[in-house]
Each structure stands twice: as C-alpha cells, then as structure tokens.
Scaffold this active site. Structure first.
Site, PDB file in Angstrom:
ATOM      1  N   ASP A 212       0.896  -1.240   0.015  1.00 35.25           N
ATOM      2  CA  ASP A 212      -0.056  -0.056  -0.041  1.00 35.25           C
ATOM      3  C   ASP A 212       1.021   1.238  -0.195  1.00 35.25           C
ATOM      4  O   ASP A 212       1.825   1.444   0.771  1.00 35.25           O
ATOM      5  CB  ASP A 212      -1.009   0.127   1.208  1.00 35.25           C
ATOM      6  CG  ASP A 212      -1.938   1.132   1.320  1.00 35.25           C
ATOM      7  OD1 ASP A 212      -2.247   1.271   0.184  1.00 35.25           O
ATOM      8  OD2 ASP A 212      -2.392   1.296   2.298  1.00 35.25           O
TER       9      ASP A 212
ATOM     10  N   GLY B 138      -9.205   5.245   1.913  1.00 34.43           N
ATOM     11  CA  GLY B 138      -9.852   5.859   3.172  1.00 34.43           C
ATOM     12  C   GLY B 138     -11.322   5.307   3.098  1.00 34.43           C
ATOM     13  O   GLY B 138     -12.332   6.255   3.272  1.00 34.43           O
TER      14      GLY B 138
ATOM     15  N   PHE C 192      -9.497  -0.387   3.688  1.00 33.94           N
ATOM     16  CA  PHE C 192     -10.095  -0.082   4.872  1.00 33.94           C
ATOM     17  C   PHE C 192      -8.790  -0.339   5.841  1.00 33.94           C
ATOM     18  O   PHE C 192      -8.134  -1.421   6.141  1.00 33.94           O
ATOM     19  CB  PHE C 192     -11.280  -0.934   5.462  1.00 33.94           C
ATOM     20  CG  PHE C 192     -12.423  -0.957   4.658  1.00 33.94           C
ATOM     21  CD1 PHE C 192     -13.121   0.016   4.838  1.00 33.94           C
ATOM     22  CD2 PHE C 192     -12.647  -2.001   3.729  1.00 33.94           C
ATOM     23  CE1 PHE C 192     -14.560   0.222   3.770  1.00 33.94           C
ATOM     24  CE2 PHE C 192     -13.642  -1.752   2.732  1.00 33.94           C
ATOM     25  CZ  PHE C 192     -14.629  -0.765   2.912  1.00 33.94           C
TER      26      PHE C 192
HETATM   27 ZN   LIG Z   1      -4.391   4.947   0.970  1.00 34.13          ZN
END
Ligand SMILES: [Zn+2]
Length: 287
Positions: free
Chosen positions: A82, A210, A232
């Site tokens: 991420d 988000g 999440f």
């Molecule tokens: Zn992000």
C-alpha cells in the site's frame, strides 16, 4: 494455493459489480481477523501493508505469514504493498513475494509520476505482479501508516488519469475524488461526476482509499461506477484499540496476552465482515 494477483481479483470484481476489501495489517491478529472474516463470508480479500508496516513486521515474515494462513483457506487472497514510496520499495516487495504493488507518485509532477510508475510496472509485470498507480492527492485526516496529516488534498483530473493509465499500463488506479485516510471530521462528499469520467476514460478497475467512514450508500454507488477495491485501515485499528483498552481496564494485572488480544481480534473479525458485506463481495470467492 489461493494466493492471486490483484489484477485477477479486480478484473473479476469489476465485471461482477462488487469490490474487494483490502485490509491493512501490521501483525498476526489483524491478518488472522481479516482472513477469518473473508473465509466465513466466502469472499476474496486483499491483505495490504504500507512501508512502515512492512518495516515493523519484516517483509519476508509478513508474506510467509499471509501465505501460511491463506493457503489453507478456500478463498483467493492478494498480498499488496500500500502506498509504495519508491521504485526500490516496490522491488523489495517483489522479492518478498507480494502479488501486487502500489506506487504512489501522486505528490510528484505528472511527468515524474508517469516515469517512476513506468519503471515499477516494467519490473512488476516481468514478475507477474500487478501494479496500482495514484493520481490526485488523497487527504490524510491524521498521521497514520499511509503518511502524515495532509488536509490539502488535490482531486484527480480525469484527463491526467487517462494519460497516466495509457502511458504506464497500470492494472488499477487510485484516484482522489474527495476521499481521505483516517477519520472524517464530517461526511465525505465524493465527486461521483469525476469518478464516472475517470472510469470512462481509463477503463481500468478503480480503487477507493480511505474507506473508513464513507457511508454505505456511497460505497455501493462507487462500486456501480467502476470501483473494484476499497481500502479499510483506520476502522480496524480503532476497533482493535478500543476493545483492547476495555479488556485491559476490565482485567488489571492479567498476564496472559492471548486473553487480552482475543476479544480485540474477534472485534476485528466483526468489523471486517461488515465491510466485506458493504463491498458486496461476500459469496464471490472462486477458489
Ligand atoms: Zn491509501
């Protein structure tokens, strides 16, 4: 073996009009909770980690943990970086065994973002690994694993998204449409007009960052418009910390860490199941 790439997960999700929930993890309990929730709902799922979370866990240990847990479940699971901050971090994750990497060059000029993302795509696709790119700056309501607080978010420009996807060949795109990481101070106003335009211009599965605090009706509407992955993170951390705090207060002096962590883990299973159902991916596992 049920470890798959994000491209496999998201192409199916987009065609099937649902989204795959991506849960950030930084330890065993988060990972077990996310996978247990997905397995109980027969849902595909993505286990994600940002650089700070990978550094905390050790990348090799993280991938080995996810594989050991996921291989024994009858659901497809992606292992995702991420907000990868650099080409080097993406390459390290290829070596760890991730099946998807995000390169986040959204703070750079479009030209630099394209040039860096092209390098990540070339390396990742050579290894059969998917790539997520980002256009527009997603807000950050508090400091967190995704980055420092930054409320000066910039919305994605649909023409830039089109140029970016064509130039880089990314498999999916995170586009800032009024969403933010952390807890929203007020109801987020997602720009569905932008989302529609971006989907029509790019054609790739879109990613909504988000996800914590976005109303269910907005989540479902976004999915009908091409969002195929929703991240999440905050909601799981908040549930874990609140439950752990209550358990610690109720059992002062308890020295069995498993007794303290088990209710927090169970709370995260409930939270993950709720969000998987919001994504309408329950029952969508194919292996
Ligand atoms: Zn992000």
């Amino acid at each position: 073996m049920s470890i798959v790439t994000n491209k496999e997960l998201l192409d199916r999700a987009k065609a099937g009009h649902y989204a795959v929930a991506a849960f950030n993890t930084n330890n065993l309990e988060y990972t077990q909770a996310s996978l247990q929730a997905a397995a109980e709902l027969n849902a595909p799922v993505i286990i994600a980690a940002a650089k700070s979370e990978i550094d905390y866990m050790n990348g090799y240990a993280f991938v080995a943990m996810v594989k050991a847990l996921a291989e024994r479940l009858p659901i497809p699971v992606g292992i995702h970086l991420d907000h990868g901050p650099s080409f080097d971090e993406a390459v390290r994750c290829l070596r760890y065994g991730f099946t998807s990497v995000m390169y986040d060059g959204s703070a750079l000029s479009l030209e630099e973002n394209i040039a860096n993302t092209q390098k990540v795509v070339a390396a990742a696709h050579a290894c059969g690994v998917s790539v997520e790119g980002e256009i527009g700056v997603i807000g950050q309501t508090t400091d967190g694993p995704e980055g420092k607080k930054n409320e000066m978010a910039g919305l994605a420009d649909p023409a830039q998204c089109e140029q970016f996807v064509k130039a880089t060949g990314v498999d999916c795109l995170a586009a800032a449409i009024g969403n933010a990481h952390g807890l929203y101070a007020r109801k987020p106003e997602l720009r569905f007009d932008l989302l529609k335009d971006i989907e029509q211009r790019t054609g790739v599965p879109l990613v909504l960052h988000g996800g914590t605090g976005i109303p269910e009706e907005d989540i479902r509407k976004a999915i009908t418009m091409g969002v195929a992955k929703i991240n999440f993170s905050t909601v799981m951390r908040k549930g874990c910390i609140e439950t752990l705090t209550a358990t610690l207060n109720a059992h002062p002096g308890e020295l069995d860490l498993m007794k303290l962590l088990t209710p927090a883990k169970q709370k995260m299973v409930e939270i993950a199941k709720h969000h998987i159902m919001m994504c309408m991916s329950d029952g969508k596992a194919w292996k």
